[in-house]
Design a protein around this motif. Structure first.
Motif, short mmCIF file in Angstrom:
data_model
loop_
_atom_site.label_atom_id
_atom_site.label_comp_id
_atom_site.label_asym_id
_atom_site.label_seq_id
_atom_site.Cartn_x
_atom_site.Cartn_y
_atom_site.Cartn_z
N GLU A 52 -1.20 11.28 -5.90
CA GLU A 52 -1.34 9.85 -5.65
C GLU A 52 -1.42 9.56 -4.15
OE1 GLU A 52 1.30 5.81 -6.30
OE2 GLU A 52 1.34 7.37 -7.86
N GLY A 53 -0.59 10.25 -3.37
CA GLY A 53 -0.62 10.07 -1.92
C GLY A 53 -1.93 10.48 -1.31
N LEU A 54 -2.49 11.60 -1.78
CA LEU A 54 -3.79 12.05 -1.28
C LEU A 54 -4.88 11.04 -1.59
CD1 LEU A 54 -3.69 15.83 -2.31
CD2 LEU A 54 -3.53 14.93 0.02
N VAL A 55 -4.86 10.53 -2.82
CA VAL A 55 -5.88 9.53 -3.22
C VAL A 55 -5.72 8.27 -2.38
CG1 VAL A 55 -6.65 8.05 -5.11
CG2 VAL A 55 -6.09 10.44 -5.57
N VAL A 325 -4.42 11.20 -17.30
CA VAL A 325 -3.29 10.91 -16.41
C VAL A 325 -3.77 10.79 -14.97
CG1 VAL A 325 -1.12 11.82 -15.49
CG2 VAL A 325 -1.62 12.01 -17.94
N LEU A 326 -4.65 11.71 -14.58
CA LEU A 326 -5.18 11.69 -13.21
C LEU A 326 -6.06 10.47 -13.00
CD1 LEU A 326 -6.01 15.49 -13.02
CD2 LEU A 326 -4.09 14.33 -11.92
N THR A 331 -7.22 4.95 -10.86
CA THR A 331 -7.50 3.54 -11.15
C THR A 331 -6.45 2.64 -10.55
OG1 THR A 331 -8.63 4.14 -13.22
CG2 THR A 331 -7.85 1.87 -13.01
N ARG A 332 -5.18 3.05 -10.66
CA ARG A 332 -4.08 2.25 -10.12
C ARG A 332 -4.17 2.15 -8.60
NH1 ARG A 332 0.62 4.59 -9.22
NH2 ARG A 332 0.33 6.08 -10.93
N VAL A 337 -5.67 -0.71 -3.47
CA VAL A 337 -6.49 -0.85 -2.27
C VAL A 337 -7.28 -2.15 -2.30
CG1 VAL A 337 -8.44 0.13 -0.99
CG2 VAL A 337 -6.65 1.64 -1.87
N ALA A 338 -7.87 -2.47 -3.46
CA ALA A 338 -8.67 -3.70 -3.58
C ALA A 338 -7.81 -4.94 -3.35
CB ALA A 338 -9.34 -3.75 -4.95
N SER A 339 -6.61 -4.95 -3.93
CA SER A 339 -5.70 -6.09 -3.75
C SER A 339 -5.28 -6.22 -2.29
CB SER A 339 -4.48 -5.91 -4.64
OG SER A 339 -3.54 -6.92 -4.40
N ALA A 340 -4.98 -5.08 -1.66
CA ALA A 340 -4.56 -5.10 -0.26
C ALA A 340 -5.69 -5.58 0.64
CB ALA A 340 -4.10 -3.71 0.16
#
Length: 365
Positions: A52-55, A325-326, A331-332, A337-340
């Protein structure tokens, strides 16, 4: 993880799994028995948090690049291909530890607790951003995140000072900073290391060898010189595969243990490669300067996609992680990112920062 034509390096667009490289990835952190113990002790939640951190790091940078292409920003300093050096190191730290990222280690900010919305506000220089529009270098001292300093190398003495304070107060905390290969030639780097060794400061310095300093390629044999830095200071210097997030994680965890137990600094020397230029305005320059086979070699070792494939196959003793799962993680983070982005652009539309506040927080009482 989907590639984005026009934003991702071309080597990432048609990336495919290479069984031989996946085997190489899986054995890298297991060659050393102590690192193998650390990696094999990671449960699935921790392994997924690394992904998740890498993504998040990759998508953050791609958003900044989008803004450059659309005229929202004039330029951005990105680190495509180097994400594992930042994310792996941050996840090996403990609450209370401090980090001093360079500008291309921006992933340290979101992995140590800053929100993406705050980081995007910082990039846009908004009045409600972390630096209130006064500087595009930002951090969050409450979370132990120092802001980058343009004079590279200067964070080494700063982090050495923080680590010394931790030791003098009897706290089990370390400070960690990153230094590019070019940075190791600066006075500040060596002044900081001399002080850290003499004062027994538990500081970790990650020497990030990405093969180029601004527009100057690393000379032949310089990689060997970087590996000898520890000997010059009489401290440990741990070689790390900078494209392998598990190797970086394990080595940083061990470096943290040693720095605290021995009250001394520790070097990590991470070999990696930046798949872009010094900044977005000169992306073509590095491809003119550096040989194409370097881009091919490291393009096939994309730290994000390689680790994803590794998880899916259940490497290093882990259970195979289903694609679903990945994809849920991706997606999350995409939604995050889009919200931010929307929040930051709303802040930007509310007007420029007040010039009258330029001196606030600059001078002590």
């Amino acid at each position: 993880m989907k590639a984005v034509p026009g934003l991702d390096p071309p080597e990432y667009i048609d990336w495919t799994e290479d069984p031989e490289l996946l085997r190489e990835f899986g054995t890298t952190a297991l060659r050393d028995s102590r690192r193998a113990t650390v990696v094999q002790g990671l449960g699935e939640p921790a392994r997924l948090r690394l992904y998740e951190g890498l993504v998040r790091n990759r998508l953050h940078d791609l958003q900044l690049k989008r803004w450059v292409r659309s005229g929202v920003l004039s330029k951005a300093w990105l680190g495509p291909g180097e994400e594992a050096v930042t994310v792996g190191a941050c996840h090996a730290l403990q609450p209370g530890d401090a980090v001093g990222p360079m500008i291309r280690n921006i992933g340290a900010c979101h992995e140590r607790g800053m929100s993406l919305a705050s980081m995007f506000r910082g990039a846009l220089g908004t009045a409600d951003g972390p630096a209130r529009g006064r500087d595009l270098h930002f951090g969050d001292l409450e979370r132990g995140i120092l802001a980058p300093i343009s004079m590279v190398g200067s964070l080494v003495p700063v982090c050495a000072g923080m680590a010394l304070a931790f030791r003098l107060r009897g706290e089990s905390r370390v400070a960690l900073t990153w230094a590019g290969d070019g940075t190791t030639g600066t006075a500040a780097f060596h002044e900081g290391m001399v002080s850290a060794v003499a004062l027994r400061a538990p500081v970790i310095v990650v020497v990030q060898n990405n093969r180029i300093a601004l527009g100057t390629p690393l000379p032949e044999g310089a990689g060997e010189r970087l590996g000898q830095l520890g000997g010059a200071y009489g401290i440990s210097s741990l070689p790390v595969d900078g494209n392998n997030v598990l190797d970086v994680f394990a080595a940083t965890a061990l470096a943290r243990q040693e720095a605290l137990a021995a009250s001394r600094p520790v070097f990590l020397v991470a070999n990696t490669f930046r798949m872009g230029g010094h900044a977005t305005h000169d992306e073509g320059e590095s491809r003119r300067i550096l040989p194409a086979d370097l881009f091919d070699h490291y393009g096939r070792r994309d730290p994000v996609r390689t680790y994803r494939a590794f998880l899916r196959l259940g490497g290093a003793g882990g259970e195979p992680v289903p694609d679903g799962v990945l994809e849920e993680i991706e997606t999350r983070v995409e939604a995050e990112v889009a919200s931010a982005e929307r929040e930051a652009l709303t802040s930007q539309s509310m007007g420029r920062p007040d010039p009258g506040g330029a001196g606030e927080g600059v001078f002590g009482p």
